[in-house]
Write an enzyme that holds these catalytic residues in place. Structure first.
Site, PDB file in Angstrom:
ATOM      1  N   SER A 249      10.957   8.691  26.229  1.00 33.97           N
ATOM      2  CA  SER A 249      11.160   8.099  24.913  1.00 33.97           C
ATOM      3  C   SER A 249      12.595   7.588  24.841  1.00 33.97           C
ATOM      4  O   SER A 249      13.356   7.714  25.797  1.00 33.97           O
ATOM      5  CB  SER A 249      10.915   9.133  23.829  1.00 33.97           C
ATOM      6  OG  SER A 249      12.005  10.046  23.825  1.00 33.97           O
ATOM      7  N   LYS A 250      12.918   7.084  23.681  1.00 30.08           N
ATOM      8  CA  LYS A 250      14.267   6.542  23.498  1.00 30.08           C
ATOM      9  C   LYS A 250      15.340   7.628  23.647  1.00 30.08           C
ATOM     10  O   LYS A 250      16.493   7.335  23.876  1.00 30.08           O
ATOM     11  CB  LYS A 250      14.364   5.856  22.131  1.00 30.08           C
ATOM     12  CG  LYS A 250      13.341   4.730  21.992  1.00 30.08           C
ATOM     13  CD  LYS A 250      13.778   3.586  21.125  1.00 30.08           C
ATOM     14  CE  LYS A 250      12.920   2.358  21.367  1.00 30.08           C
ATOM     15  NZ  LYS A 250      11.520   2.491  20.946  1.00 30.08           N
TER      16      LYS A 250
END
Ligand code: GLU
Length: 313
Positions: A249-250
């Site tokens: 994910s980010k």
């Protein structure tokens, strides 16, 4: 002719998982002598930004993943290629489904749905129980002027399609998600409608993306049939996960394009994505074109996920 596509949502910088999806989709289309299309899925006005879309295009160019059609410059004649510009096209498709009786207005709020529907056992997904189905709702409750979502009836039968990696899929939408929304009460178009209309009208013949969208593929297969659009070949990829089994994910800054571009040349990033996909035995630097000769869908693991080596984090 084969036409593949990459359909990022411009809500932030890409990470290695996005690059892996883009590379597999590019290789699959290009190794078959086909074209590759870039569509900007910017339907969420709160989270999408044109600067992110520009950055995605710049990162893809830097990696050597060039597209033949689409993008912010609207190359090609099936555009526009940004979903935010395609409202009238989605409205027409929804109109067709409404005319044929597949849609009903739904007045449920999110809170109503959470309160009345049982979550799916395996992952807590909510299955819509049909509260607003016209047969279930007294007609005095149906006021077309009240804000409402547009929901699609789903049949209580199996939807079948073949995934190029995971094989035959049989999914009963009534049991897995229930009737689903195509336009929200605030007027926003749902991903399921936009993606089918776009892939269908843009002539996309294969969809390569993460296996988190396998259930969506069944919803989409059903919609292709209702809209009389040709369904593409589906290729769902194992998800790229960290050592703990968490999806990238980010939060994983070290694998974001921003960080990787500080530390690595483009060929090294492509080499890592190819290695994750099982195309090579070692993460050696290479260009997308170098991989054309060895690309073979059968090399991609049929596992649920592939794991990023610790030393890349
Ligand atoms: N915009 C979607 C995403 O970024 C793409 C889904 C798809 O490839 O169908 O997850």
């Amino acid at each position: 002719m084969t036409k593949g596509r990459f359909a990022p949502s411009p809500t932030g910088r890409m990470h290695l998982g996005n690059i892996y999806t883009a590379l597999m989709s590019w290789l699959s289309a290009k190794s078959a002598g086909g074209d590759w299309l870039l569509r900007i899925e910017d339907l969420d006005p709160q989270r999408s930004r044109v600067e992110y879309a520009r950055q995605i295009e710049e990162d893809l160019h830097w990696l050597g993943l060039d597209w033949d059609e689409g993008g912010l410059d609207n190359i090609g004649d099936a555009g526009p290629y940004c979903q935010s510009m395609r409202s009238s096209i989605y409205a027409e498709a929804l109109g067709k489904l409404t005319d044929t009786g597949y849609i009903y207005p739904c007045f449920c709020t999110r809170a109503d749905i959470m309160a009345t529907q049982a979550p799916h056992q395996s992952d807590g997904r909510i299955i819509y129980a049909g509260t607003c189905r016209p047969s279930a709702l007294p007609s005095e409750f149906i006021d077309p002027l009240r804000p409402h979502a547009c929901r699609l009836y789903v049949p209580d039968t199996e939807i079948c399609f073949c995934d190029a990696i995971y094989g035959e899929q049989r999914i009963n939408l009534a049991k897995e998600c229930g009737d689903f929304v195509l336009r929200r009460a605030d007027g926003a178009w749902a991903y399921q409608l936009s993606v089918v209309v776009d892939d269908g009208l843009m002539g996309v013949t294969e969809v390569v993306r993460g296996n988190d969208l396998l259930l969506s593929a069944a919803q989409q297969q059903y919609l292709y049939g209702l809209l009389c659009l040709p369904a593409p070949r589906f290729v769902h990829l194992p998800l790229v996960c960290t050592q703990e089994g968490r999806r990238l994910s980010k939060r994983d800054h070290s694998l974001s394009m921003e960080e990787m571009r500080h530390r690595l040349p483009p060929d090294a990033v492509i080499g890592r994505a190819a290695y994750l996909a099982g195309l090579t035995d070692r993460p050696e630097a290479c260009t997308p074109k170098d991989l054309l000769g060895i690309f073979n869908i059968d090399r991609i693991p049929k596992a649920a996920h592939v794991t990023v080596p610790e030393e890349w984090l």
